[in-house]
Design a protein around this motif. Structure first.
Motif, PDB file in Angstrom:
ATOM      1  N   PRO A   1     -41.214 -23.433  36.125  1.00 30.09           N
ATOM      2  CA  PRO A   1     -42.324 -24.377  36.245  1.00 30.09           C
ATOM      3  C   PRO A   1     -43.582 -23.860  35.561  1.00 30.09           C
ATOM      4  O   PRO A   1     -43.897 -22.682  35.638  1.00 30.09           O
ATOM      5  N   THR A   2     -44.277 -24.771  34.888  1.00 29.97           N
ATOM      6  CA  THR A   2     -45.568 -24.445  34.283  1.00 29.97           C
ATOM      7  C   THR A   2     -46.549 -25.541  34.658  1.00 29.97           C
ATOM      8  O   THR A   2     -46.188 -26.700  34.759  1.00 29.97           O
ATOM      9  N   ASP A   3     -47.802 -25.144  34.899  1.00 28.74           N
ATOM     10  CA  ASP A   3     -48.815 -26.099  35.319  1.00 28.74           C
ATOM     11  C   ASP A   3     -49.566 -26.723  34.155  1.00 28.74           C
ATOM     12  O   ASP A   3     -50.049 -27.827  34.236  1.00 28.74           O
TER      13      ASP A   3
ATOM     14  N   ARG B   1     -41.619 -32.739  26.013  1.00 24.91           N
ATOM     15  CA  ARG B   1     -40.310 -32.092  25.903  1.00 24.91           C
ATOM     16  C   ARG B   1     -39.668 -32.055  27.280  1.00 24.91           C
ATOM     17  O   ARG B   1     -40.364 -32.076  28.311  1.00 24.91           O
ATOM     18  N   PRO B   2     -38.358 -32.006  27.329  1.00 28.79           N
ATOM     19  CA  PRO B   2     -37.683 -31.968  28.636  1.00 28.79           C
ATOM     20  C   PRO B   2     -38.128 -30.731  29.412  1.00 28.79           C
ATOM     21  O   PRO B   2     -38.403 -29.685  28.833  1.00 28.79           O
ATOM     22  N   THR B   3     -38.219 -30.870  30.726  1.00 25.76           N
ATOM     23  CA  THR B   3     -38.654 -29.735  31.534  1.00 25.76           C
ATOM     24  C   THR B   3     -37.602 -28.648  31.526  1.00 25.76           C
ATOM     25  O   THR B   3     -36.406 -28.895  31.417  1.00 25.76           O
ATOM     26  N   THR B   4     -38.100 -27.439  31.631  1.00 23.72           N
ATOM     27  CA  THR B   4     -37.213 -26.274  31.692  1.00 23.72           C
ATOM     28  C   THR B   4     -37.089 -25.839  33.143  1.00 23.72           C
ATOM     29  O   THR B   4     -37.720 -26.393  34.035  1.00 23.72           O
ATOM     30  N   ASP B   5     -36.299 -24.808  33.399  1.00 21.22           N
ATOM     31  CA  ASP B   5     -36.095 -24.319  34.761  1.00 21.22           C
ATOM     32  C   ASP B   5     -37.345 -23.652  35.321  1.00 21.22           C
ATOM     33  O   ASP B   5     -37.574 -23.683  36.518  1.00 21.22           O
TER      34      ASP B   5
ATOM     35  N   GLN C   1     -46.023 -31.100  25.965  1.00 25.79           N
ATOM     36  CA  GLN C   1     -46.111 -31.322  27.399  1.00 25.79           C
ATOM     37  C   GLN C   1     -44.710 -31.355  27.981  1.00 25.79           C
ATOM     38  O   GLN C   1     -43.819 -31.997  27.419  1.00 25.79           O
ATOM     39  N   ASP C   2     -44.532 -30.672  29.129  1.00 36.62           N
ATOM     40  CA  ASP C   2     -43.262 -30.762  29.830  1.00 36.62           C
ATOM     41  C   ASP C   2     -43.223 -32.083  30.572  1.00 36.62           C
ATOM     42  O   ASP C   2     -44.190 -32.464  31.234  1.00 36.62           O
ATOM     43  N   ASP C   3     -42.106 -32.817  30.428  1.00 41.10           N
ATOM     44  CA  ASP C   3     -41.986 -34.127  31.052  1.00 41.10           C
ATOM     45  C   ASP C   3     -40.544 -34.321  31.510  1.00 41.10           C
ATOM     46  O   ASP C   3     -39.620 -34.353  30.679  1.00 41.10           O
ATOM     47  N   PRO C   4     -40.315 -34.442  32.819  1.00 39.57           N
ATOM     48  CA  PRO C   4     -38.939 -34.603  33.306  1.00 39.57           C
ATOM     49  C   PRO C   4     -38.330 -35.955  32.926  1.00 39.57           C
ATOM     50  O   PRO C   4     -37.116 -36.124  32.986  1.00 39.57           O
TER      51      PRO C   4
END
Length: 174
Positions: free
Chosen positions: A162-164, A156-160, A122-125
């Motif tokens: 965006p993904t939903d 995991r840290p968010t990348t540049d 999961q992306d997580d800022p």
């Protein structure tokens, strides 16, 4: 000599007399022992399968205990829950004394070399490095040997870009 001393230190009323067998009884006992010795050997192929089934059953029991403890901590602190918690804690201590260890991974840093199955990334800022946010199934060790791989969800840290949706891992392995 040791057996005699163990009996001698007890009160006379409690002492157990040494068994006395006739020669015929001794022969019968020897025959029974020899019969048992002949029937005792089990096939070696079944021993390995039996051991594997035993460790799988131990892992399942430890996982069920772990899940019950987690649900109980989420349920609140009533008197009944505290008593149930003590029962579960006693059970966990007994399993630990027998050499079974359950490892929960919540909040620990993740790296690809760990013996864990990642179910979802999961992306997580809020995180700065890959971190395990939820343990779905704990790792279980029996005498320091892993008998069940843990299943986790990793933030995991968010990348540049965006993904939903979270990224799903197809086969469950990191």
């Amino acid at each position: 000599m040791r057996a005699w001393f163990r009996q001698w230190r007890q009160h006379r009323e409690i002492r157990i007399a040494s068994p006395t067998f006739t020669e015929e009884q001794c022969r019968e006992l020897a025959e029974l022992i020899s019969l048992l010795d002949r029937e005792a050997p089990a096939p070696e192929g079944n021993a390995n399968a039996s051991t594997e089934a035993d460790t799988k059953a131990l892992a399942e029991a430890a996982t069920s205990l772990w899940r019950a403890q987690r649900k109980l901590t989420q349920a609140g602190r009533s008197a009944e829950n505290r008593q149930t918690g003590r029962y579960l804690r006693t059970c966990a201590e007994a399993l630990a004394a027998a050499g079974l260890a359950v490892q929960e991974h919540d909040g620990t840093a993740f790296n690809a070399g760990r013996a864990l199955d990642v179910l979802v990334y999961q992306d997580d800022p809020a995180v700065s490095e890959e971190t395990i946010v939820e343990t779905v199934r704990p790792s279980v060790y029996y005498h320091d040997q892993q008998i069940q791989r843990g299943e986790v969800i990793v933030a995991r840290p968010t990348t540049d870009e965006p993904t939903d949706e979270p990224t799903r891992v197809g086969d469950g392995h990191a």
